[in-house]
Scaffold this motif. Structure first.
Motif, PDB file in Angstrom:
ATOM      1  N   ASP A 106     -70.872 -44.650  -1.598  1.00  0.00           N
ATOM      2  CA  ASP A 106     -69.837 -43.608  -1.652  1.00  0.00           C
ATOM      3  C   ASP A 106     -70.249 -42.638  -2.748  1.00  0.00           C
ATOM      4  O   ASP A 106     -70.018 -42.881  -3.932  1.00  0.00           O
ATOM      5  CB  ASP A 106     -68.470 -44.223  -1.944  1.00  0.00           C
ATOM      6  N   ILE A 107     -70.861 -41.529  -2.351  1.00  0.00           N
ATOM      7  CA  ILE A 107     -71.465 -40.633  -3.342  1.00  0.00           C
ATOM      8  C   ILE A 107     -70.405 -39.914  -4.176  1.00  0.00           C
ATOM      9  O   ILE A 107     -70.624 -39.621  -5.359  1.00  0.00           O
ATOM     10  CB  ILE A 107     -72.420 -39.630  -2.640  1.00  0.00           C
ATOM     11  N   GLN A 108     -69.237 -39.635  -3.588  1.00  0.00           N
ATOM     12  CA  GLN A 108     -68.191 -38.967  -4.365  1.00  0.00           C
ATOM     13  C   GLN A 108     -67.661 -39.893  -5.462  1.00  0.00           C
ATOM     14  O   GLN A 108     -67.433 -39.458  -6.599  1.00  0.00           O
ATOM     15  CB  GLN A 108     -67.050 -38.534  -3.439  1.00  0.00           C
ATOM     16  N   THR A 109     -67.496 -41.172  -5.137  1.00  0.00           N
ATOM     17  CA  THR A 109     -67.070 -42.133  -6.154  1.00  0.00           C
ATOM     18  C   THR A 109     -68.140 -42.280  -7.230  1.00  0.00           C
ATOM     19  O   THR A 109     -67.819 -42.358  -8.429  1.00  0.00           O
ATOM     20  CB  THR A 109     -66.780 -43.498  -5.503  1.00  0.00           C
ATOM     21  N   ALA A 110     -69.409 -42.319  -6.806  1.00  0.00           N
ATOM     22  CA  ALA A 110     -70.498 -42.415  -7.777  1.00  0.00           C
ATOM     23  C   ALA A 110     -70.451 -41.238  -8.742  1.00  0.00           C
ATOM     24  O   ALA A 110     -70.561 -41.404  -9.968  1.00  0.00           O
ATOM     25  CB  ALA A 110     -71.839 -42.470  -7.050  1.00  0.00           C
ATOM     26  N   HIS A 111     -70.287 -40.039  -8.192  1.00  0.00           N
ATOM     27  CA  HIS A 111     -70.241 -38.839  -9.028  1.00  0.00           C
ATOM     28  C   HIS A 111     -69.069 -38.907 -10.000  1.00  0.00           C
ATOM     29  O   HIS A 111     -69.209 -38.582 -11.197  1.00  0.00           O
ATOM     30  CB  HIS A 111     -70.126 -37.599  -8.121  1.00  0.00           C
ATOM     31  N   ALA A 112     -67.926 -39.363  -9.527  1.00  0.00           N
ATOM     32  CA  ALA A 112     -66.746 -39.442 -10.391  1.00  0.00           C
ATOM     33  C   ALA A 112     -66.953 -40.460 -11.506  1.00  0.00           C
ATOM     34  O   ALA A 112     -66.544 -40.219 -12.662  1.00  0.00           O
ATOM     35  CB  ALA A 112     -65.523 -39.809  -9.552  1.00  0.00           C
ATOM     36  N   ARG A 113     -67.570 -41.598 -11.198  1.00  0.00           N
ATOM     37  CA  ARG A 113     -67.783 -42.615 -12.233  1.00  0.00           C
ATOM     38  C   ARG A 113     -68.743 -42.124 -13.302  1.00  0.00           C
ATOM     39  O   ARG A 113     -68.562 -42.401 -14.490  1.00  0.00           O
ATOM     40  CB  ARG A 113     -68.310 -43.897 -11.580  1.00  0.00           C
ATOM     41  N   PHE A 114     -69.769 -41.410 -12.906  1.00  0.00           N
ATOM     42  CA  PHE A 114     -70.681 -40.851 -13.902  1.00  0.00           C
ATOM     43  C   PHE A 114     -69.944 -39.819 -14.763  1.00  0.00           C
ATOM     44  O   PHE A 114     -70.143 -39.765 -15.979  1.00  0.00           O
ATOM     45  CB  PHE A 114     -71.892 -40.223 -13.224  1.00  0.00           C
ATOM     46  N   ALA A 115     -69.110 -38.989 -14.136  1.00  0.00           N
ATOM     47  CA  ALA A 115     -68.363 -37.981 -14.896  1.00  0.00           C
ATOM     48  C   ALA A 115     -67.448 -38.645 -15.914  1.00  0.00           C
ATOM     49  O   ALA A 115     -67.319 -38.182 -17.053  1.00  0.00           O
ATOM     50  CB  ALA A 115     -67.567 -37.103 -13.935  1.00  0.00           C
ATOM     51  N   GLU A 116     -66.796 -39.754 -15.510  1.00  0.00           N
ATOM     52  CA  GLU A 116     -65.926 -40.482 -16.433  1.00  0.00           C
ATOM     53  C   GLU A 116     -66.700 -41.010 -17.642  1.00  0.00           C
ATOM     54  O   GLU A 116     -66.146 -41.134 -18.738  1.00  0.00           O
ATOM     55  CB  GLU A 116     -65.262 -41.652 -15.707  1.00  0.00           C
TER      56      GLU A 116
END
Length: 322
Positions: A106-116
């Motif tokens: 899930d690339i959107q979740t991956a992106h969000a976790r990195f942003a966090e």
């Protein structure tokens, strides 16, 4: 011997070699964030490292990282005592090694976790189309900077193609490396080197295309025409050979050498017959850097190994287990 002819000399890119000033940040990135495990660690003895990579009279600290125990698509971390150049993330129009790719569930979740975690992707997730024959293949990907100038490309595939990590552990968020990318001035020579008449990988597709979405994702001038050849073996990682029409940017190849450079600096490739592989390297326009050397180290195991370059100067360490 297969029913279609001689067995391929290689099965794919066994590992991407990543040069590191300090192994810790890479272990945090690939291990803690991406779920790669330490498959082996220790040193490549000085005599072996120098014979393969010209690194001098010091043992090199190394770590082999694997996803769900996969024996291919690995990350080989090599601590570099004296880098040839400062760390720098390559641009897609630079000649040499570019990114390392893996699937994300899930690339959107991956992106969000990195942003966090305070880690900004250099390219947020985006979807674009690539014309393959009469069809358009949709690709969703994003690019995240990893330590020491390494570019990690996360891909959420429309159709998953063989990944050992997801076969072993379907619940994983990320796979092993699914492909490695090089941008070269002579794509014909690179494809011939790796392809069916060379080391034996298959050409899945070879297209030249222009896509506004890809221009945005790859940071290219609008209207750039890019050739993309996708080569695959029985195992990951596959190879993406790219070449853009028009002027290329920085030539990073002289500064991309295993054990001497930071970031994505070479490929490790297992072969069933090292002698035949080295003959093929010479026949297809590559160069063999020195005589084969016997080793027993964390990256190659008990093997005979040799260093070579492709026709476009990409560094490859070939090894045959023994």
């Amino acid at each position: 011997m297969s029913e279609h002819g001689p067995d391929p000399l290689v099965e794919g890119i066994t590992a991407a070699i990543i040069g590191a000033r300090d192994l810790g940040p890479h272990l945090d990135f690939f291990g803690e964030r991406l779920g790669y495990e330490v498959a082996a660690q220790g040193v490549v003895p000085a005599a072996v490292a120098d014979a393969l990579w010209g690194t001098g009279q010091a043992d090199l600290d190394v770590v082999a990282l694997a996803a769900a125990g996969a024996d291919t698509g690995r990350v080989h971390l090599v601590k570099v005592p004296e880098p040839l150049a400062p760390a720098a993330q390559p641009h897609n129009l630079d000649d040499g090694l570019i990114g390392i790719d893996m699937y994300a569930k899930d690339i959107q979740t991956a992106h969000a976790r990195f942003a966090e975690a305070g880690i900004d992707w250099s390219t947020p997730p985006a979807t674009y189309g690539v014309a393959v024959g009469e069809h358009e293949v949709m690709v969703t990907q994003g690019v995240c900077p990893a330590p020491d100038g390494t570019a990690v490309v996360f891909v959420q595939p429309a159709a998953v193609r063989g990944t050992a990590a997801w076969e072993a552990d379907p619940g994983r968020l990320y796979t092993e490396l699914t492909s490695v990318v090089c941008h070269v001035p002579d794509a014909d020579a690179e494809v011939a080197f790796w392809g069916p008449d060379g080391l034996g990988m298959s050409v899945w597709y070879d297209v030249t295309f222009s896509s506004p979405g890809f221009d945005t994702v790859a940071g290219l001038p609008p209207g750039t025409r890019m050739r993309l050849a996708f080569l695959a073996g029985e195992k990951t990682a596959r190879i993406e050979v790219t070449s853009a029409e028009g002027e290329h940017r920085v030539d990073r190849r002289p500064g991309q050498r295993p054990g001497r450079s930071l970031g994505h600096s070479g490929w490790t490739v297992r072969t069933r017959d090292l002698g035949a592989a080295l003959e093929t390297v010479r026949r297809t326009g590559g160069q063999v850097a020195g005589a084969p050397v016997r080793t027993d180290d964390p990256l190659h195991g008990r093997a005979t190994a040799a260093s070579a370059t492709t026709p476009n100067g990409i560094s490859v360490t070939l090894y045959e287990p023994r």
